[in-house]
Structures are given as C-alpha cells and as structure tokens.
Design a protein around this motif. Structure first.
Motif, PDB file in Angstrom:
ATOM      1  N   ASN A  60       0.832  -1.206   0.000  1.00 33.32           N
ATOM      2  CA  ASN A  60       0.000   0.000   0.000  1.00 33.32           C
ATOM      3  C   ASN A  60       0.866   1.255   0.000  1.00 33.32           C
ATOM      4  N   LEU A  76      -1.795   5.456   6.093  1.00 32.04           N
ATOM      5  CA  LEU A  76      -2.382   4.326   6.797  1.00 32.04           C
ATOM      6  C   LEU A  76      -2.443   4.659   8.284  1.00 32.04           C
ATOM      7  N   SER A  77      -3.635   4.563   8.854  1.00 26.16           N
ATOM      8  CA  SER A  77      -3.800   4.844  10.280  1.00 26.16           C
ATOM      9  C   SER A  77      -3.236   3.695  11.105  1.00 26.16           C
ATOM     10  N   GLN A  86      -5.553   0.789  10.849  1.00 24.74           N
ATOM     11  CA  GLN A  86      -5.413   0.054   9.586  1.00 24.74           C
ATOM     12  C   GLN A  86      -4.174  -0.835   9.603  1.00 24.74           C
ATOM     13  N   THR A 146      -4.891  -3.891  11.762  1.00 22.89           N
ATOM     14  CA  THR A 146      -5.752  -4.794  10.998  1.00 22.89           C
ATOM     15  C   THR A 146      -4.954  -5.482   9.891  1.00 22.89           C
ATOM     16  N   GLY A 147      -4.127  -4.710   9.195  1.00 22.69           N
ATOM     17  CA  GLY A 147      -3.318  -5.257   8.106  1.00 22.69           C
ATOM     18  C   GLY A 147      -2.336  -6.318   8.566  1.00 22.69           C
TER      19      GLY A 147
END
Length: 97
Positions: free
Chosen positions: A38, A43-44, A47, A50-51
C-alpha cells in the motif's frame, strides 16, 4: 515481491534494500510488507493493526509507534534513508517514487 529498491522474499521472510539485508522482527517484517503493498497511502494505526492481523487480543495503537521506530532504524541501517513519513494525527505513509 519488488517495490523499487525494496525486495521482499515472503518464502524466506527476508527483506532487502538495494541488495542489503534489512534485519527485522516478525511484526516489523509484516508491517514492511503491508506498507509495500500500500505505498504512497496514509495508513492509520488501526489500519496497520488490521493489516497485520493483530486484532485479537487488542493491541494498543501506540504499539504501532514502537514497530514503526524499529522498522525505521532497520531501513536506515540498510541504507534506505527514511521512506516512512509520519502524517500528524492520521498515521504513516511509505513513500516510494
């Protein structure tokens, strides 16, 4: 998997920057892979958690800052400079040109 000077070997769980090995712990390796998948996107922390598949048990979002610090140091040691940019109050970007 290649992104510019970055090469990620998923089978061997190794990363190289312009041929130089990047020494990483498992979480930092997964984080680098997620950033490389990405690039050039903010990206938070949520995120990123989660990733990395780290929802259970719950991870404190500040833990991401520790992972980012380790990843930055490893990239710098491999001669990558600092491709990780902090975007205040939003998250992080992996800048690839």
């Amino acid at each position: 998997f290649e992104r510019g000077a970055l090469v990620i070997d998923m089978a061997a769980l190794q990363a190289r920057w312009a041929g130089t090995p990047v020494t990483l712990r498992p979480n930092e390796f997964r984080l680098l892979r997620f950033f490389a998948e990405n690039p050039n996107q903010v990206l938070s922390r949520a995120q990123l958690i989660t990733g990395l598949g780290k929802q259970e048990p719950a991870i404190d979002e500040r833990t991401v800052d520790v992972w980012i610090g380790r990843l930055r140091r490893a990239l710098k040691q491999a001669g990558a400079g600092n491709p990780l940019r902090t975007v205040r109050s939003l998250g992080y970007v992996f800048d690839l040109d």
